[in-house]
Design an enzyme around this catalytic site. Structure first.
Site, PDB file in Angstrom:
ATOM      1  N   LYS A 116       0.812  -1.222   0.000  1.00 48.02           N
ATOM      2  CA  LYS A 116       0.000   0.000   0.000  1.00 48.02           C
ATOM      3  C   LYS A 116       0.846   1.274   0.000  1.00 48.02           C
ATOM      4  O   LYS A 116       0.430   2.290  -0.546  1.00 48.02           O
ATOM      5  CB  LYS A 116      -0.958  -0.001   1.196  1.00 48.02           C
ATOM      6  CG  LYS A 116      -2.085  -1.020   1.024  1.00 48.02           C
ATOM      7  CD  LYS A 116      -3.131  -0.945   2.121  1.00 48.02           C
ATOM      8  CE  LYS A 116      -3.927  -2.233   2.115  1.00 48.02           C
ATOM      9  NZ  LYS A 116      -5.327  -2.116   2.444  1.00 48.02           N
ATOM     10  N   GLU A 200      -2.493   6.790   8.541  1.00 51.63           N
ATOM     11  CA  GLU A 200      -3.304   7.535   7.574  1.00 51.63           C
ATOM     12  C   GLU A 200      -4.310   8.386   8.325  1.00 51.63           C
ATOM     13  O   GLU A 200      -4.826   7.962   9.358  1.00 51.63           O
ATOM     14  CB  GLU A 200      -4.082   6.549   6.684  1.00 51.63           C
ATOM     15  CG  GLU A 200      -3.635   6.553   5.254  1.00 51.63           C
ATOM     16  CD  GLU A 200      -4.384   5.541   4.402  1.00 51.63           C
ATOM     17  OE1 GLU A 200      -5.552   5.230   4.681  1.00 51.63           O
ATOM     18  OE2 GLU A 200      -3.777   5.058   3.436  1.00 51.63           O
ATOM     19  N   ARG A 292      -6.691  -8.032  -9.187  1.00 48.36           N
ATOM     20  CA  ARG A 292      -7.379  -9.296  -9.480  1.00 48.36           C
ATOM     21  C   ARG A 292      -8.810  -8.995  -9.904  1.00 48.36           C
ATOM     22  O   ARG A 292      -9.230  -7.840  -9.900  1.00 48.36           O
ATOM     23  CB  ARG A 292      -7.429 -10.139  -8.209  1.00 48.36           C
ATOM     24  CG  ARG A 292      -8.074  -9.353  -7.075  1.00 48.36           C
ATOM     25  CD  ARG A 292      -8.289 -10.156  -5.837  1.00 48.36           C
ATOM     26  NE  ARG A 292      -8.407  -9.313  -4.666  1.00 48.36           N
ATOM     27  CZ  ARG A 292      -9.509  -8.671  -4.290  1.00 48.36           C
ATOM     28  NH1 ARG A 292     -10.613  -8.776  -5.015  1.00 48.36           N
ATOM     29  NH2 ARG A 292      -9.521  -7.924  -3.218  1.00 48.36           N
TER      30      ARG A 292
HETATM   31  P1  ADP Z   1     -11.425  -6.055  -0.875  1.00 49.33           P
HETATM   32  O1  ADP Z   1     -11.749  -6.311   0.567  1.00 49.33           O
HETATM   33  O2  ADP Z   1      -9.978  -5.869  -1.120  1.00 49.33           O
HETATM   34  O3  ADP Z   1     -12.285  -5.041  -1.509  1.00 49.33           O
HETATM   35  P2  ADP Z   1     -13.102  -8.160  -1.946  1.00 49.33           P
HETATM   36  O4  ADP Z   1     -14.068  -7.885  -0.863  1.00 49.33           O
HETATM   37  O5  ADP Z   1     -13.498  -7.858  -3.338  1.00 49.33           O
HETATM   38  O6  ADP Z   1     -11.740  -7.399  -1.640  1.00 49.33           O
HETATM   39  O7  ADP Z   1     -12.669  -9.719  -1.877  1.00 49.33           O
HETATM   40  C1  ADP Z   1     -11.558 -10.237  -1.218  1.00 49.33           C
HETATM   41  C2  ADP Z   1     -11.976 -11.174  -0.114  1.00 49.33           C
HETATM   42  O8  ADP Z   1     -12.568 -12.381  -0.616  1.00 49.33           O
HETATM   43  C3  ADP Z   1     -10.835 -11.671   0.715  1.00 49.33           C
HETATM   44  O9  ADP Z   1     -10.644 -10.827   1.806  1.00 49.33           O
HETATM   45  C4  ADP Z   1     -11.240 -13.044   1.215  1.00 49.33           C
HETATM   46  O10 ADP Z   1     -11.703 -13.032   2.558  1.00 49.33           O
HETATM   47  C5  ADP Z   1     -12.395 -13.425   0.343  1.00 49.33           C
HETATM   48  N1  ADP Z   1     -12.139 -14.712  -0.345  1.00 49.33           N
HETATM   49  C6  ADP Z   1     -10.979 -15.274  -0.628  1.00 49.33           C
HETATM   50  N2  ADP Z   1     -11.106 -16.425  -1.307  1.00 49.33           N
HETATM   51  C7  ADP Z   1     -12.413 -16.632  -1.455  1.00 49.33           C
HETATM   52  C8  ADP Z   1     -13.194 -17.652  -2.081  1.00 49.33           C
HETATM   53  N3  ADP Z   1     -12.664 -18.651  -2.720  1.00 49.33           N
HETATM   54  N4  ADP Z   1     -14.531 -17.553  -2.039  1.00 49.33           N
HETATM   55  C9  ADP Z   1     -15.097 -16.502  -1.435  1.00 49.33           C
HETATM   56  N5  ADP Z   1     -14.398 -15.512  -0.841  1.00 49.33           N
HETATM   57  C10 ADP Z   1     -13.072 -15.548  -0.836  1.00 49.33           C
HETATM   58  P1  ADP Z   2      -8.425  -3.665   2.493  1.00 54.48           P
HETATM   59  O1  ADP Z   2      -7.130  -3.982   1.865  1.00 54.48           O
HETATM   60  O2  ADP Z   2      -8.690  -4.415   3.739  1.00 54.48           O
HETATM   61  O3  ADP Z   2      -9.559  -3.695   1.509  1.00 54.48           O
HETATM   62  P2  ADP Z   2      -8.545  -0.744   2.348  1.00 54.48           P
HETATM   63  O4  ADP Z   2      -7.357   0.122   2.507  1.00 54.48           O
HETATM   64  O5  ADP Z   2      -9.083  -0.913   0.971  1.00 54.48           O
HETATM   65  O6  ADP Z   2      -8.253  -2.139   3.015  1.00 54.48           O
HETATM   66  O7  ADP Z   2      -9.724  -0.178   3.282  1.00 54.48           O
HETATM   67  C1  ADP Z   2     -10.870  -0.917   3.542  1.00 54.48           C
HETATM   68  C2  ADP Z   2     -11.956  -0.011   4.102  1.00 54.48           C
HETATM   69  O8  ADP Z   2     -11.506   0.654   5.283  1.00 54.48           O
HETATM   70  C3  ADP Z   2     -12.411   1.106   3.176  1.00 54.48           C
HETATM   71  O9  ADP Z   2     -13.391   0.699   2.245  1.00 54.48           O
HETATM   72  C4  ADP Z   2     -12.944   2.123   4.181  1.00 54.48           C
HETATM   73  O10 ADP Z   2     -14.239   1.773   4.608  1.00 54.48           O
HETATM   74  C5  ADP Z   2     -11.998   1.981   5.348  1.00 54.48           C
HETATM   75  N1  ADP Z   2     -10.857   2.925   5.259  1.00 54.48           N
HETATM   76  C6  ADP Z   2      -9.649   2.678   4.723  1.00 54.48           C
HETATM   77  N2  ADP Z   2      -8.834   3.753   4.802  1.00 54.48           N
HETATM   78  C7  ADP Z   2      -9.546   4.728   5.400  1.00 54.48           C
HETATM   79  C8  ADP Z   2      -9.262   6.088   5.793  1.00 54.48           C
HETATM   80  N3  ADP Z   2      -8.070   6.653   5.599  1.00 54.48           N
HETATM   81  N4  ADP Z   2     -10.255   6.793   6.408  1.00 54.48           N
HETATM   82  C9  ADP Z   2     -11.462   6.230   6.646  1.00 54.48           C
HETATM   83  N5  ADP Z   2     -11.779   4.960   6.312  1.00 54.48           N
HETATM   84  C10 ADP Z   2     -10.845   4.199   5.695  1.00 54.48           C
END
Ligand code: ADP
Ligand code: ADP
Ligand code: MG
Length: 495
Positions: A116, A200, A292
């Site tokens: 990140k 952050e 992805r």
């Molecule tokens: P992000 O949180 O980065 O936005 P998404 O919510 O789109 O990502 O999806 C990622 C999440 O999907 C992972 O954190 C994991 O917990 C979940 N995951 C991983 N493998 C599988 C799977 N085979 N089926 C359903 N969910 C999965």
């Molecule tokens: P992950 O890799 O788990 O998906 P992200 O960095 O994408 O992590 O953040 C996931 C969620 O956390 C965001 O969709 C938002 O709801 C919250 N979040 C992340 N960064 C911030 C921020 N700087 N301030 C407020 N909320 C945040």
């Protein structure tokens, strides 16, 4: 050209990928753990191989074993789905070294996106605004304390390797910061084996708005519009929709141009997602790239008319993007509800076990991606996502009401689900009017509303039961009266 794809995943996403391969005449190789012998992805693939025990580390994360199956089955490509090895640059590298086409970005680009801090630095260089925070990794608690006081509380401590909402902590003061430093480090090490922390600024009342991006191996890039994913619990998405109610066409184009720049800044290839937070005053701040296929990709498919897995395969084959930005039009409105096996009232604790019966919703513009069938099982070893229910409409209202009908049709026996919560959310005036924010559930007391809705439903049901009982007893009374009348008529005639 890709002729045989191994799907290094399970569940609904493995099925999703197999479906497109089948339609394209591409052979498929499924892999499965002890837990997944009877899974649909195993039945539907051209070939299927057992790769180990239920625990992900012993099967779906076992790179050597998966490579062995790729080589012995003669697969020429691998689709990693999401989760598991999908964002593991070592795995992408292992595939590259073995001449297996990894359907996703290069290992180098993935490595950059997965960090990140590095990724934010690349964005700043490309003039893409990012959330204000520490200029680099923080060495220790003392340094993070200094930075937190400089940018001002509240702040977030984030592991640069975090994901899926893990490795993030909200901190309001120095004391909390000390505790959080420990827990973020521990959580990140437990999840991915390493930890490195950034600070952050915590942005209040924000929306999560992300852009689907696509870039081919020749450097052509487009964005496929935005998705709003503000309805979350524990920083994880629950409901997504496209278009976002706060993105007009000027903003769509302006941020879309930034996204194309972002994809160039990290030399991205294939499909990916650029995530932003939008503050209440309308500013967009880049947070990360998901390197992805995204869970919520079907709503983009609904409004763009594209098959995104096909697009991934075409790009992996080295084909140029078949369209320019100006060829792409957004049509209608789509919503996705992530149907999780979890108990809303037990702080969303997973609910697992056999599903003896299930009814999958259908109807105009209803799509349900799921691994469920009557007699299937929700395993405690994997993600709680059982199904992705998506609806499309010519208007937002049409897609919303179709979703409510579909949620009502969805019957899952045996486990607790997030369906009741979604009914409450979709019927709320805040959701209907698009007042979304990442703290939506808390801000509008949705869990309490759900509790009330369930009580009302119960009392409606008991009222209906009482009404039915009254009708029944009236009918019974009239039967008795009739009988008595007949008897007396008969007695009268006889006498
Ligand atoms: P992000 O949180 O980065 O936005 P998404 O919510 O789109 O990502 O999806 C990622 C999440 O999907 C992972 O954190 C994991 O917990 C979940 N995951 C991983 N493998 C599988 C799977 N085979 N089926 C359903 N969910 C999965
Ligand atoms: P992950 O890799 O788990 O998906 P992200 O960095 O994408 O992590 O953040 C996931 C969620 O956390 C965001 O969709 C938002 O709801 C919250 N979040 C992340 N960064 C911030 C921020 N700087 N301030 C407020 N909320 C945040
Ligand atoms: Mg994210």
């Amino acid at each position: 050209m890709i002729e045989k794809v191994l799907i290094a995943n399970r569940g609904e996403i493995a099925l999703r990928v197999i479906r497109t391969c089948q339609a394209l005449g591409i052979q498929t190789v499924a892999v499965y753990s002890d837990e997944d012998y009877n899974s649909l992805h195993v039945k539907k693939a051209t070939e299927a191989y057992h790769i180990g025990e239920a625990a992900p580390a012993k099967s779906y994360l076992n790179q050597e074993k998966i490579l062995e199956v790729m080589l012995s089955s003669g697969a020429d490509a691998v689709h990693p789905g999401y989760g598991f090895l999908s964002e593991n640059d070592e795995f992408a590298d292992l595939c590259e070294k073995n001449k297996i086409n990894f359907i996703g970005p290069t290992s180098a680009s993935m490595n950059l996106c997965g960090d990140k801090m590095e990724c934010k630095a690349a964005m700043l260089k490309a003039n893409v605004p990012t959330v204000p925070g520490s200029p680099g990794l923080v060495k220790d608690v003392e340094e993070s304390e200094k930075i937190a006081n400089d940018i001002g509380y509240p702040v977030l401590l984030k592991s640069v390797y975090g994901g899926g909402g893990r490795g993030i902590r909200l901190v309001n003061n120095d004391t909390e910061l000390h505790q959080a430093f420990e827990s973020v480090t521990g959580e990140s090490i437990a999840a991915v084996g390493k930890s490195a922390i950034i600070v952050e600024k915590f942005l209040q009342k924000t929306r999560h708005i992300e852009y689907q991006m696509a870039r081919d191996k020749h450097g052509n890039a487009v964005h496929l519009f935005e998705r709003e994913c503000s309805i979350q619990r524990r920083n994880q998405k629950l409901i997504e929709q496209t278009p976002s109610p706060v993105v007009d066409s000027e903003t769509r184009e302006r941020i879309g141009d930034l996204v194309v720049k972002a994809s160039e800044a990290v030399d991205y290839t294939n499909l990916g997602t650029a995530e932003f937070l939008r503050s209440d005053d309308g500013e967009f701040y880049f947070i990360e790239i998901n390197a992805r296929l995204q869970v919520e990709h079907p709503i983009t498919e609904m409004v763009s008319g594209l098959d995104l897995v096909k697009l991934q395969i075409d790009i992996a084959n080295g084909e140029p993007l078949p369209f320019k930005q100006s060829d792409l039009k957004m049509n209608g409105y789509a919503i996705e509800c992530r149907i999780n096996a979890e108990d809303t009232f037990l702080d969303f604790a997973p609910s697992t076990g056999p599903v003896p019966d299930v009814t999958i919703p259908a109807g105009p513009s209803v799509r349900c991606d799921t691994y469920l069938y009557p007699g299937s099982t929700v395993s405690p070893f994997y993600d709680s996502l059982m199904a992705k229910l998506c609806t499309w409409g010519q208007t937002f209202e049409e897609s919303r009401t179709r979703m409510l009908t579909a949620l009502d049709d969805f019957y899952i026996e045996g486990v607790e689900t997030s369906i009741p919560l979604y009914k409450t959310i979709l019927q709320s005036k805040e959701y209907k009017s698009g007042q979304l924010s990442t703290d939506f559930l808390k801000r509008y007391g949705m869990i309490e509303k759900l509790e009330q809705d369930l009580k009302d439903e119960k009392s409606e049901k008991s009222k209906a039961a009482i009404a039915a009982a009254i009708i029944h007893s009236e009918y019974f009374k009239s039967l008795v009266q009739n009988r008595q009348q007949n008897n007396s008529n008969w007695k009268n005639r006889m006498s």
